[in-house]
Enzyme design. Structure first.
Site, PDB file in Angstrom:
ATOM      1  CG  ASP A 157      30.274 -54.103 -15.190  1.00  0.00           C
ATOM      2  OD1 ASP A 157      30.318 -54.024 -16.431  1.00  0.00           O
ATOM      3  OD2 ASP A 157      29.436 -53.469 -14.508  1.00  0.00           O
ATOM      4  CD  GLU A 189      25.863 -52.214 -18.982  1.00  0.00           C
ATOM      5  OE1 GLU A 189      24.823 -51.931 -19.615  1.00  0.00           O
ATOM      6  OE2 GLU A 189      25.872 -53.070 -18.063  1.00  0.00           O
TER       7      GLU A 189
END
Length: 485
Positions: A78, A145
């Site tokens: 991400d 994350e």
């Protein structure tokens, strides 16, 4: 990125271009994950997606390297979605537009996603290159994350067989990271009472914009303004204007220093001139206070529609006192590493819930390399808001990563860096949350290190990556893989 194809890291840039073309903000990474799964299938690379969304890819050792120590390369899927307020961009559908600016690559008024897209691209480039020398190889690409380390939390303890983990999520070339901060969220719900506004009053929107923001760990020591805290201070200086507040909101991510905030206030029309004078004066004061850190700071006021309701005086005072009294910024420095913050906090988000159960919802992220300090500061902040009548919940606690002074992979990477670039790298601890801290709980035997290219101002639209540092990052990664015994 066609002009970057002549660099030694051309394969990294090629994969990064593919990554930029596919929307992948936190919690919306599946489109990118699907692309990687299909890519792996086309290239005969083993790839599975676990039940939390992580991707695990595997590649056999190069000929003659079958008996070398198995290595895990790790990045996260991400990116942080941040854009300037006047920028038209939908992170769920629009690709990232990249711009080469001299020695740097950045995006068009949005985050670039070099954090951690460059590391992810390097992992894919290693998997694709059959000429590289390396032992048995696994690649772990974790999900979510940036907003909760969901992938690292959900990783199963028996998913990987490697013994060395190389994390690619650091952001300064020439530095090898052997430890990181842990973090914890303090979530605040501060109730407020409201009443009807007076029809004859006038409403004004006060906005603070143009701030740099940035990573709430790596950039917390740069003296930048926190938009929420700063606007609260502005409102606290309106002694000459009797006003009621109707709206206060700012920031968008707990792990980004808030760049913008706005408030709507209501007062008698006779105070408009005084209000404008105060705003102009405070603008000058703020520009002087933050002249080096915030050259584009803009405090403005403009008329707006009269809201139906406003805060009671008591609720307004309670909100401002709670915001102003909340500790924000650096608490302590790390005595073991020069210029490294040890413990800090960031008031990242303030939203207003204007439903029947009206409340201001506040997110504060506390980071520290020392677990006890982290918990103490989090409890202090929680108690502060509780004393103002708020409901407080702590969650998302994740551990720091304690440096391993006998790390074998560190010695290998240090030797390779010295040989390649004729100088020794710095040994560092990063004041940010790397997934290594969570991995060490489930895989305590792993020998871990983190490194990366130079990325400036992550988590903000000013994010940029130094092009030449990506070449050095790639050279060091491939040399290290070949040198691991």
């Amino acid at each position: 990125m066609q002009s970057l194809q002549s660099t030694s890291a051309s394969s990294v840039w090629s994969y990064f271009s593919n990554i930029c073309a596919i929307p992948h903000p936190s919690k919306h990474e599946q489109q990118l994950a699907d692309w990687i799964i299909n890519w792996a299938k086309e290239n005969n690379i083993s790839c599975i997606q676990d039940n939390i969304g992580n991707l695990i890819l595997k590649k056999d050792a190069a000929p003659g390297y079958e008996n070398k120590t198995a290595v895990i390369l790790q990045a996260h899927l991400d990116m942080v979605p941040q854009k300037n307020n006047d920028t038209e961009h939908d992170f769920l559908t629009d690709p990232i537009t990249t711009i080469i600016d001299g020695e740097w690559l950045h995006a068009d008024n949005t985050t670039l996603g070099a954090d951690n897209g460059i590391g992810m691209a390097a992992c894919l480039a290693v998997l694709a290159d059959n000429e590289l020398k390396h032992g048995p190889l696994e690649v772990l690409l974790t999900t979510d994350e940036e907003t909760g380390m969901t992938g690292a939390f959900g990783l199963q303890a028996d998913s990987l067989q490697g013994e060395i983990l190389i994390n690619t999520d650091s952001e300064q070339e020439g530095e090898l990271y052997v430890g990181c901060a842990g973090g914890i969220n303090v979530n605040v719900s501060l109730p407020y009472e409201k009443m009807e506004s007076t029809p004859s009053d006038k409403a004004y929107e006060i906005s603070l914009s143009g701030l740099k923001g940035g990573h709430s760990g790596c950039d917390i020591n740069l003296g930048r303004a926190n938009a929420i805290k700063t606007l609260a201070s502005v409102l606290n200086n309106f002694d000459a204007v009797p006003f009621h507040m109707a709206v206060f909101e700012g920031g968008s991510l707990r792990n980004a220093i808030p760049r913008e905030a706005r408030a709507v206030i209501v007062c008698d029309a006779q105070y408009q001139n005084s209000l404008e004078i105060i705003i102009n004066t405070l603008q000058l004061n703020l520009c002087s206070e933050f002249k080096n850190a915030e050259p584009n700071l803009q405090l403005s006021v403009q008329s707006c529609d009269l809201p139906a309701s406003i805060l009671t005086h008591q609720s307004q005072t309670n909100l401002l006192n709670s915001l102003l009294g909340c500790a924000n910024g650096i608490f302590t420095m790390d005595n073991n590493f020069s210029d490294v913050v040890q413990t800090s906090s960031n008031m990242g988000v303030l939203t207003q819930n204007n439903s029947e159960q009206s409340s201001f919802d506040i997110q504060v992220l506390i980071r520290s390399q020392v677990e006890q300090e982290k918990q103490i500061e989090a409890e202090k902040i929680a108690q502060h808001f509780a004393e103002h009548g708020a409901a407080v919940r702590k969650d998302g606690n994740y551990p720091g990563w304690t440096p391993n002074k006998s790390s074998a992979v560190y010695k290998v990477m240090e030797a390779q860096y010295t040989e390649l670039f004729d100088q020794k790298p710095k040994t560092m601890v990063i004041h940010a949350g790397l997934e290594c801290g969570l991995f060490s709980d489930k895989y305590p035997h792993w020998d871990m290190i983190s490194f990366g290219p130079t990325i400036k101002f992550p988590h903000s639209p000013d994010e940029k990556v130094h092009i030449a540092s990506v070449d050095k990052f790639w050279q060091l990664l491939t040399a290290t893989l070949a040198a691991i015994d």
